[in-house]
Design an enzyme around this catalytic site. Sequence first.
Site, short mmCIF file in Angstrom:
data_model
loop_
_atom_site.label_atom_id
_atom_site.label_comp_id
_atom_site.label_asym_id
_atom_site.label_seq_id
_atom_site.Cartn_x
_atom_site.Cartn_y
_atom_site.Cartn_z
N LYS A 18 0.71 -1.76 0.62
CA LYS A 18 0.20 0.69 -0.37
C LYS A 18 0.53 1.39 -0.11
O LYS A 18 0.17 2.03 -0.88
CB LYS A 18 -1.07 -0.44 1.48
CG LYS A 18 -2.46 -0.03 1.06
CD LYS A 18 -3.39 0.08 2.09
CE LYS A 18 -2.24 -0.31 3.26
NZ LYS A 18 -1.98 -1.22 4.78
N ARG B 129 -9.72 2.50 8.86
CA ARG B 129 -8.99 1.17 9.38
C ARG B 129 -10.23 0.95 10.06
O ARG B 129 -10.49 -0.73 10.90
CB ARG B 129 -7.86 1.45 10.33
CG ARG B 129 -7.12 0.23 10.14
CD ARG B 129 -5.68 0.61 9.58
NE ARG B 129 -4.65 0.03 10.04
CZ ARG B 129 -3.63 0.67 9.31
NH1 ARG B 129 -3.52 1.28 8.30
NH2 ARG B 129 -2.34 -0.22 9.92
N ARG C 233 10.81 -6.79 5.27
CA ARG C 233 10.84 -5.72 5.59
C ARG C 233 12.01 -5.13 6.89
O ARG C 233 12.43 -4.52 6.37
CB ARG C 233 9.94 -5.04 5.35
CG ARG C 233 9.73 -3.42 5.35
CD ARG C 233 8.56 -2.77 4.87
NE ARG C 233 7.13 -2.94 6.39
CZ ARG C 233 5.96 -2.52 6.08
NH1 ARG C 233 5.32 -2.08 5.13
NH2 ARG C 233 5.41 -2.29 7.30
N ARG D 71 11.37 -1.60 11.26
CA ARG D 71 10.24 -1.07 12.24
C ARG D 71 9.98 -1.78 12.72
O ARG D 71 9.61 -2.99 13.30
CB ARG D 71 9.36 -1.22 10.82
CG ARG D 71 9.01 -0.10 10.42
CD ARG D 71 7.90 0.02 9.39
NE ARG D 71 6.42 -0.17 9.43
CZ ARG D 71 5.47 -0.36 9.14
NH1 ARG D 71 4.74 0.84 8.46
NH2 ARG D 71 4.01 -0.63 10.28
N ARG E 289 -1.47 -8.08 13.53
CA ARG E 289 -1.76 -6.35 12.76
C ARG E 289 -3.13 -7.37 11.54
O ARG E 289 -3.57 -6.56 11.18
CB ARG E 289 -0.37 -5.46 11.42
CG ARG E 289 -0.05 -5.03 12.90
CD ARG E 289 1.07 -4.39 12.92
NE ARG E 289 1.49 -3.90 11.46
CZ ARG E 289 2.79 -4.31 10.72
NH1 ARG E 289 3.76 -4.95 11.16
NH2 ARG E 289 2.49 -3.32 9.52
#
Length: 190
Positions: free
Chosen positions: A14, A89, A128, A134, A145
Amino acid sequence: MTRVVLLGPPGAGKGTQAARLAEALGVPAISTGDIFRANIAGGTELGRTAQGYTSRGALVPDEVTNAMVAARLDEPDVAGGFLLDGYPRNVAQVSELDAMLAQRGTSLDVAVELTADTEVVVQRLLHRATVEGREDDTEPVIRHRLDVYREQTEPIAALYATRGLLVRVDGLGDVPVVTQRLLAALREAA
Ligand code: AMP
């Protein structure tokens, strides 16, 4: 098609696609996750509030998130449209966005859902983690998540579908290919 919501599970690409689409459409990409991360990095009060939630992959409370988005929508660069990445969300945020836009005399043009297989996105996010570091890209937090997405965010796609605003785009493939698919879907929806 300049007031766009981009939906999709974490790891569907996204953020990458939002930036590319926004550029092609000539509107700002507004990523609530990026705004939270910038506030966390900057040590602001908003950042301190958000971090307790973002670090464990939970949603930041609606009052906090909605107020932040409302303020962003009042900035001058949003006058010609926007691409929202990561907001709304949950169903309550959909209503809040409707109200915010109505107050500003406008409404949403389209909601695009970028689809991706769960195991593919888990692998992408784990990769990632090694690149970006992160805090919320550890496997248990990633899984949480994804659960939050399935339980709270996925239902809003159905809601936009009932309004005739939803288009679905396959998020699997090379970045430029997916961008072209998204642009084609937006043209078709127009
Ligand atoms: P993202 O970069 O979109 O994956 O968002 C990272 C984190 O920011 C999420 O896991 C949430 O903790 C928080 N966040 C981002 N957008 C929202 C939102 N619309 N509502 C609540 N929390 C959000």
